[in-house]
Design an enzyme around this catalytic site. Structure first.
Site, PDB file in Angstrom:
ATOM      1  N   CYS A   6     -32.718  26.513  44.011  1.00 43.15           N
ATOM      2  CA  CYS A   6     -32.242  25.403  44.840  1.00 43.15           C
ATOM      3  C   CYS A   6     -30.716  25.486  44.953  1.00 43.15           C
ATOM      4  O   CYS A   6     -30.077  26.368  44.370  1.00 43.15           O
ATOM      5  CB  CYS A   6     -32.662  24.073  44.230  1.00 43.15           C
ATOM      6  SG  CYS A   6     -31.830  23.705  42.664  1.00 43.15           S
ATOM      7  N   GLU A  42     -33.590  28.015  36.021  1.00 40.02           N
ATOM      8  CA  GLU A  42     -32.403  28.872  36.051  1.00 40.02           C
ATOM      9  C   GLU A  42     -31.277  28.294  35.194  1.00 40.02           C
ATOM     10  O   GLU A  42     -30.563  29.034  34.506  1.00 40.02           O
ATOM     11  CB  GLU A  42     -31.905  29.044  37.493  1.00 40.02           C
ATOM     12  CG  GLU A  42     -32.900  29.723  38.417  1.00 40.02           C
ATOM     13  CD  GLU A  42     -33.828  28.746  39.110  1.00 40.02           C
ATOM     14  OE1 GLU A  42     -34.361  29.104  40.168  1.00 40.02           O
ATOM     15  OE2 GLU A  42     -34.024  27.623  38.597  1.00 40.02           O
ATOM     16  N   HIS A  93     -33.524  22.593  35.367  1.00 40.42           N
ATOM     17  CA  HIS A  93     -34.252  23.598  36.135  1.00 40.42           C
ATOM     18  C   HIS A  93     -34.312  24.895  35.339  1.00 40.42           C
ATOM     19  O   HIS A  93     -33.494  25.131  34.441  1.00 40.42           O
ATOM     20  CB  HIS A  93     -33.570  23.833  37.477  1.00 40.42           C
ATOM     21  CG  HIS A  93     -33.702  22.676  38.418  1.00 40.42           C
ATOM     22  ND1 HIS A  93     -33.560  22.813  39.783  1.00 40.42           N
ATOM     23  CD2 HIS A  93     -33.971  21.367  38.211  1.00 40.42           C
ATOM     24  CE1 HIS A  93     -33.720  21.634  40.373  1.00 40.42           C
ATOM     25  NE2 HIS A  93     -33.965  20.743  39.434  1.00 40.42           N
ATOM     26  N   CYS A 109     -28.979  25.302  41.468  1.00 41.94           N
ATOM     27  CA  CYS A 109     -29.096  26.505  40.644  1.00 41.94           C
ATOM     28  C   CYS A 109     -28.344  27.676  41.267  1.00 41.94           C
ATOM     29  O   CYS A 109     -27.683  28.448  40.566  1.00 41.94           O
ATOM     30  CB  CYS A 109     -30.564  26.854  40.453  1.00 41.94           C
ATOM     31  SG  CYS A 109     -31.470  25.612  39.493  1.00 41.94           S
TER      32      CYS A 109
END
Length: 380
Positions: free
Chosen positions: A86, A59, A57, A89
């Site tokens: 999410c 991040e 992801h 993260c």
């Protein structure tokens, strides 16, 4: 500068990263981490390309980019991301002690903001102190909508389950041809790039030897639409299997536009140096240009100071664009190489123009200026 203006400036950079991520076949999500009003790390969603990996992801990729020496100051950092983090993260940001998160759009299906009031006691003394958003939703919300639509076709997306229920057996060859014909000639939206790639690979595996050239038109179209190196390599592989020569000329314009480093190397191999130089200057800002910089320098750098500088700065600017101290140090190593090459080429007088230009262009990055000074490039 006010906090609001600063947040918008950094979010605009995260948006740029998200759009670049989308253009490379990944989800349109971008993230940066700042410290002392300077970007220290960047990341984009890399779930789809180069291979599917559910943990990459935006991040997470940005967190990986932070210099280890800066983590003691995590509480002073801000993570800007185009989409509300999410649970994975957000948990990683919490565990690393990042003090502030600013997001561009709410993730109505998986955002972790609703969980912050219900954290275990372990997080009471650290983690995110400030959770801000949505910021610039007029830009970030459409990015989220496109990411959500693309998510449907991921291995964990809902479309995968529905297709698994509806397709108990592999498609017949006729159905594969029908789907690919519709995608190629009628409506590119009938198949996504990834699904078209899978169908083409399946077709290539199932066709008899005397029909293997039937897959080539689809493979050419796939590369022309995606521009990805792996699709160009697949096209070459399918052509070899079918007993055809190198398909480079059939997709030459697409190679030049999307893979200029390959086009330039081929021109140099054929002794067409001027064509390589012309292509270089046309695509010197392309993200892949730096991959053939050494070949360009070897072929013509010592005879052309302007070209030598352009080739070396393609790598330098890429490294500076990564916005982390370790990349700044690597950029200084490249600059040192350029300084020595200009000296050997009898063009040392250009060196100060190069350094002055970098200092002027990146004067808002004190960490870079500090590394330039440590390398002895800045006059005291």
């Amino acid at each position: 500068m006010s906090t609001k203006r600063r947040d918008r400036r950094f979010m605009k950079r995260a948006i740029e990263i998200a759009l670049a991520s989308e253009s490379e076949g990944n989800l349109p999500i971008g993230s940066i981490i700042t410290l002392d009003d300077e970007i220290i790390a960047e990341g984009n969603s890399a779930v789809l390309e180069p291979v599917y990996n559910p943990g990459r992801h935006a991040e997470i990729m940005a967190i990986r980019d932070v210099d280890t020496e800066l983590w003691p100051r995590a509480a002073e950092m801000t993570c800007y991301t185009t989409l509300e983090p999410c649970v994975m993260c957000a948990g990683t940001l919490l565990l690393h002690g990042v003090g502030r998160v600013v997001f561009g759009a709410h993730d109505t299906l998986g955002g972790a903001g609703c969980t912050l009031k219900h954290l275990p006691a372990y997080y009471d003394d650290g983690g995110v102190y400030d959770w801000v958003g949505p910021l610039m939703p007029e830009v970030c919300a459409p990015l989220y909508e496109r990411a959500d639509a693309a998510f449907e076709d991921l291995p964990v997306g809902r479309n995968q389950w529905s297709e698994a229920e509806n397709e108990d057996s592999p498609l017949a060859l006729e159905d594969l041809f029908e789907k690919l014909d519709a995608w190629r000639r009628e409506n590119p939206q009938t198949l996504g790039i990834r699904r078209a790639r899978e169908h083409i690979a399946e077709l290539a595996d199932r066709l008899d030897d005397d029909r293997r050239d039937d897959v080539l038109p689809y493979a050419r179209t796939l590369f022309e639409r995606s521009g990805y190196l792996k699709d160009f390599r697949a096209l070459k592989r399918y052509a070899r299997r079918a007993g055809h020569p190198d398909p480079f000329e059939d997709v030459e314009e697409a190679v030049r536009e999307n893979l200029p480093d390959i086009w330039i190397r081929r021109a140099l191999e054929r002794g067409n140096r001027q064509a390589a130089v012309d292509c270089w200057y046309e695509f010197e800002d392309h993200r892949r240009a730096r991959h053939c910089a050494d070949e360009m320098v070897a072929a013509c750098g010592d005879e052309d100071a302007e070209l030598l500088i352009s080739c070396r700065l393609s790598t330098v600017n890429y490294l500076i664009g990564r916005r982390a101290r370790r990349h700044y140090r690597k950029a200084c190593a490249e600059l040192r190489k350029l300084r020595d090459e200009l000296g050997r080429a009898g063009a040392a007088e250009y060196w100060h123009f190069v350094i002055d230009d970098i200092q002027t262009r990146y004067d808002s990055r004190p960490a870079l200026l500090d590394e330039l000074d440590k390398a002895g490039f800045v006059d005291s």
